[in-house]
Design a protein around this motif. Sequence first.
Motif, short mmCIF file in Angstrom:
data_model
loop_
_atom_site.label_atom_id
_atom_site.label_comp_id
_atom_site.label_asym_id
_atom_site.label_seq_id
_atom_site.Cartn_x
_atom_site.Cartn_y
_atom_site.Cartn_z
N SER A 162 15.55 11.70 8.10
CA SER A 162 14.20 11.14 8.07
C SER A 162 14.23 9.67 8.48
O SER A 162 15.29 9.06 8.63
CB SER A 162 13.61 11.26 6.67
OG SER A 162 14.21 10.30 5.80
N ASP A 214 3.40 19.39 -1.98
CA ASP A 214 3.39 17.96 -1.65
C ASP A 214 4.20 17.73 -0.40
O ASP A 214 3.95 16.91 0.38
CB ASP A 214 3.95 17.13 -2.79
CG ASP A 214 3.04 17.12 -4.01
OD1 ASP A 214 1.81 17.00 -3.84
OD2 ASP A 214 3.56 17.24 -5.12
N THR A 273 6.99 5.14 -0.51
CA THR A 273 6.90 4.88 0.93
C THR A 273 6.19 6.02 1.63
O THR A 273 5.29 5.81 2.46
CB THR A 273 8.30 4.67 1.53
OG1 THR A 273 8.90 3.54 0.90
CG2 THR A 273 8.24 4.45 3.03
N TYR A 274 6.56 7.26 1.29
CA TYR A 274 5.91 8.43 1.87
C TYR A 274 4.41 8.41 1.57
O TYR A 274 3.59 8.63 2.47
CB TYR A 274 6.54 9.71 1.31
CG TYR A 274 5.74 10.95 1.57
CD1 TYR A 274 5.74 11.55 2.82
CD2 TYR A 274 4.97 11.52 0.57
CE1 TYR A 274 4.98 12.69 3.06
CE2 TYR A 274 4.21 12.66 0.80
CZ TYR A 274 4.22 13.24 2.04
OH TYR A 274 3.47 14.36 2.27
N LEU A 275 4.03 8.16 0.32
CA LEU A 275 2.62 8.15 -0.05
C LEU A 275 1.84 7.09 0.72
O LEU A 275 0.72 7.32 1.18
CB LEU A 275 2.47 7.92 -1.55
CG LEU A 275 2.98 9.03 -2.47
CD1 LEU A 275 2.86 8.60 -3.93
CD2 LEU A 275 2.25 10.33 -2.22
N THR A 276 2.43 5.91 0.88
CA THR A 276 1.79 4.82 1.59
C THR A 276 1.61 5.16 3.08
O THR A 276 0.53 4.97 3.64
CB THR A 276 2.61 3.53 1.45
OG1 THR A 276 2.70 3.20 0.06
CG2 THR A 276 1.98 2.38 2.22
N GLU A 277 2.67 5.69 3.69
CA GLU A 277 2.62 5.97 5.13
C GLU A 277 1.72 7.15 5.49
O GLU A 277 1.12 7.17 6.55
CB GLU A 277 4.03 6.21 5.67
CG GLU A 277 4.86 4.94 5.70
CD GLU A 277 6.25 5.16 6.25
OE1 GLU A 277 6.58 6.29 6.69
OE2 GLU A 277 7.03 4.19 6.25
N THR A 278 1.63 8.14 4.61
CA THR A 278 0.86 9.34 4.93
C THR A 278 -0.53 9.35 4.31
O THR A 278 -1.34 10.21 4.63
CB THR A 278 1.59 10.61 4.45
OG1 THR A 278 1.70 10.57 3.02
CG2 THR A 278 2.96 10.73 5.09
N LYS A 279 -0.78 8.42 3.40
CA LYS A 279 -2.05 8.39 2.65
C LYS A 279 -2.25 9.68 1.85
O LYS A 279 -3.36 10.08 1.55
CB LYS A 279 -3.23 8.15 3.59
CG LYS A 279 -3.06 6.99 4.54
CD LYS A 279 -3.95 5.85 4.22
CE LYS A 279 -3.90 4.73 5.23
NZ LYS A 279 -2.67 4.00 5.30
N HIS A 280 -1.15 10.32 1.49
CA HIS A 280 -1.18 11.55 0.68
C HIS A 280 -1.67 11.20 -0.73
O HIS A 280 -1.19 10.25 -1.33
CB HIS A 280 0.23 12.16 0.61
CG HIS A 280 0.34 13.41 -0.20
ND1 HIS A 280 -0.16 14.60 0.25
CD2 HIS A 280 0.89 13.64 -1.40
CE1 HIS A 280 0.09 15.54 -0.66
NE2 HIS A 280 0.73 14.98 -1.67
N TRP A 283 9.52 8.02 -2.38
CA TRP A 283 8.26 8.75 -2.55
C TRP A 283 7.08 7.80 -2.37
O TRP A 283 6.08 8.15 -1.73
CB TRP A 283 8.23 9.44 -3.91
CG TRP A 283 7.03 10.31 -4.10
CD1 TRP A 283 6.01 10.11 -5.00
CD2 TRP A 283 6.68 11.50 -3.41
NE1 TRP A 283 5.08 11.11 -4.90
CE2 TRP A 283 5.47 11.98 -3.92
CE3 TRP A 283 7.30 12.22 -2.38
CZ2 TRP A 283 4.85 13.13 -3.46
CZ3 TRP A 283 6.68 13.37 -1.91
CH2 TRP A 283 5.48 13.81 -2.46
#
Length: 71
Positions: free
Chosen positions: A13, A71, A41-48, A39
Motif C-alpha cells: 500500500s 470497512d 490516515t485511511y479515514l482522512t484520505e478516503t473520507k470514509h 487507520w
Amino acid sequence: MAQKPEDMKEHDSSLGTKYVAIPGASVLFATHETTVAEWQTYLTETKHEWTYKPHFQQGPDHPMVGITLQD
C-alpha cells in the motif's frame, strides 16, 4: 465493483503495508496488523465514515480494533 479473487494482486500500500493472497480467501490480507495511525490516515484520505470507539485507550502504534470487512 469488487475484484474477483483470481484478479487480485499482491501489493504494497501507499503506507508500506504488504497485502498477500491466502488460498481460498476472497480478500487480500495484510502481513501485519493495521495500526491506529494507519487507520486514521485511511479515514482522512478516503473520507470514509467510521464512528466506532473502543472502551479503552489506544495509541497511534497500537493495533486497530473494530474494523470489519465492510470497512
